[in-house]
Design an enzyme around this catalytic site. Structure first.
Site, short mmCIF file in Angstrom:
data_model
loop_
_atom_site.label_atom_id
_atom_site.label_comp_id
_atom_site.label_asym_id
_atom_site.label_seq_id
_atom_site.Cartn_x
_atom_site.Cartn_y
_atom_site.Cartn_z
N ARG A 1 -18.20 -12.74 45.89
CA ARG A 1 -16.75 -13.02 45.96
C ARG A 1 -15.91 -11.76 45.85
O ARG A 1 -14.73 -11.77 46.21
CB ARG A 1 -16.38 -14.07 44.91
N GLU B 1 -27.05 -13.61 29.77
CA GLU B 1 -27.26 -14.38 28.54
C GLU B 1 -28.76 -14.72 28.39
O GLU B 1 -29.32 -14.62 27.31
CB GLU B 1 -26.41 -15.65 28.60
P1 AMP Z 1 -19.69 -10.98 34.08
O1 AMP Z 1 -20.80 -10.04 34.48
O2 AMP Z 1 -20.06 -11.80 32.86
O3 AMP Z 1 -18.36 -10.28 33.92
O4 AMP Z 1 -19.56 -12.06 35.25
C1 AMP Z 1 -18.81 -11.80 36.33
C2 AMP Z 1 -19.36 -12.46 37.58
O5 AMP Z 1 -19.76 -13.82 37.36
C3 AMP Z 1 -18.29 -12.49 38.66
O6 AMP Z 1 -18.90 -12.02 39.86
C4 AMP Z 1 -17.85 -13.92 38.77
O7 AMP Z 1 -17.74 -14.29 40.12
C5 AMP Z 1 -18.92 -14.75 38.05
N1 AMP Z 1 -18.35 -15.64 37.01
C6 AMP Z 1 -18.55 -15.53 35.67
N2 AMP Z 1 -17.91 -16.48 34.98
C7 AMP Z 1 -17.26 -17.24 35.91
C8 AMP Z 1 -16.39 -18.38 35.81
N3 AMP Z 1 -16.06 -18.95 34.64
N4 AMP Z 1 -15.87 -18.88 36.97
C9 AMP Z 1 -16.20 -18.31 38.16
N5 AMP Z 1 -17.01 -17.25 38.30
C10 AMP Z 1 -17.55 -16.70 37.20
#
Ligand code: AMP
Length: 178
Positions: free
Chosen positions: A64, A101
């Protein structure tokens, strides 16, 4: 900075899906933005304003991060470089693994597409824990380029993803914070 009107329109457009893909996650579905081309244009203009004159290249994180990242790069007239999930890129490329996680994930980037000393915007649609973006910034730094800015459509601020990005001494912007 996004206008109050743009923020209001985005909040009315982005859908919150509770307990997807697993219980406890509030999934933010940005797809309805693409049903409204004018709204999409406004988002790109806002994200491009944040980075105009400040970066020499844009990196977008699969998948995305590509939806807005390429349009930001075109608006800024700078190169766009893809950061892909493991196993998709032909060589030569470099990899970075990071903890999830449960388990771990790996992202990859072609070598030779970023130049040493280039100031780079790293863009993704959403900042959650910051693990993905942190790994992306490490890929950029490994190639001698500078992670100069991070931008997101959404920052889930209770997850404190920005804390993991502080070490890069870069500007951080999210159009929306939840
Ligand atoms: P992080 O590495 O935990 O910052 O996760 C970021 C990635 O996970 C991004 O590429 C987001 O598209 C996806 N992502 C994580 N949490 C969500 C959420 N609540 N809604 C949509 N996409 C999420």
């Amino acid at each position: 900075m996004a206008s109050a009107e743009l923020i209001r329109k985005l909040e009315a457009t982005i859908e919150n899906i509770p307990d997807f893909p697993i219980p406890g996650i509030q999934f933010k579905d940005i797809c309805p933005i693409f049903l409204q081309p004018k709204l999409y244009e406004e988002v790109i203009a806002d994200l491009a304003d944040f980075s105009r004159g400040k970066v020499d290249a844009v990196c977008g994180i699969e998948s995305r991060g590509y939806l807005f990242g390429i349009a930001i790069a075109v608006a800024l007239d700078v190169p766009f470089v893809l950061i892909r999930k493991a196993g998709k890129l032909p060589p030569p490329f470099i990899s970075e693994s990071y903890d999830l996680e449960y388990g771990s994930a790996t992202i990859e980037m072609k070598t030779g597409h970023l130049q040493e000393g280039q100031r780079v915007l790293i863009h993704d649609d959403l900042l959650a824990t910051g693990g993905t973006t942190e790994a992306a910034a490490k890929l950029v730094a490994k190639q001698g380029a500078i992670p100069k800015q991070f931008s997101f459509l959404i920052d889930l601020k209770d997850l404190n993803g920005q804390d993991r990005l502080k070490k890069f001494d870069a500007d951080i912007y999210a159009v929306l914070k939840y």
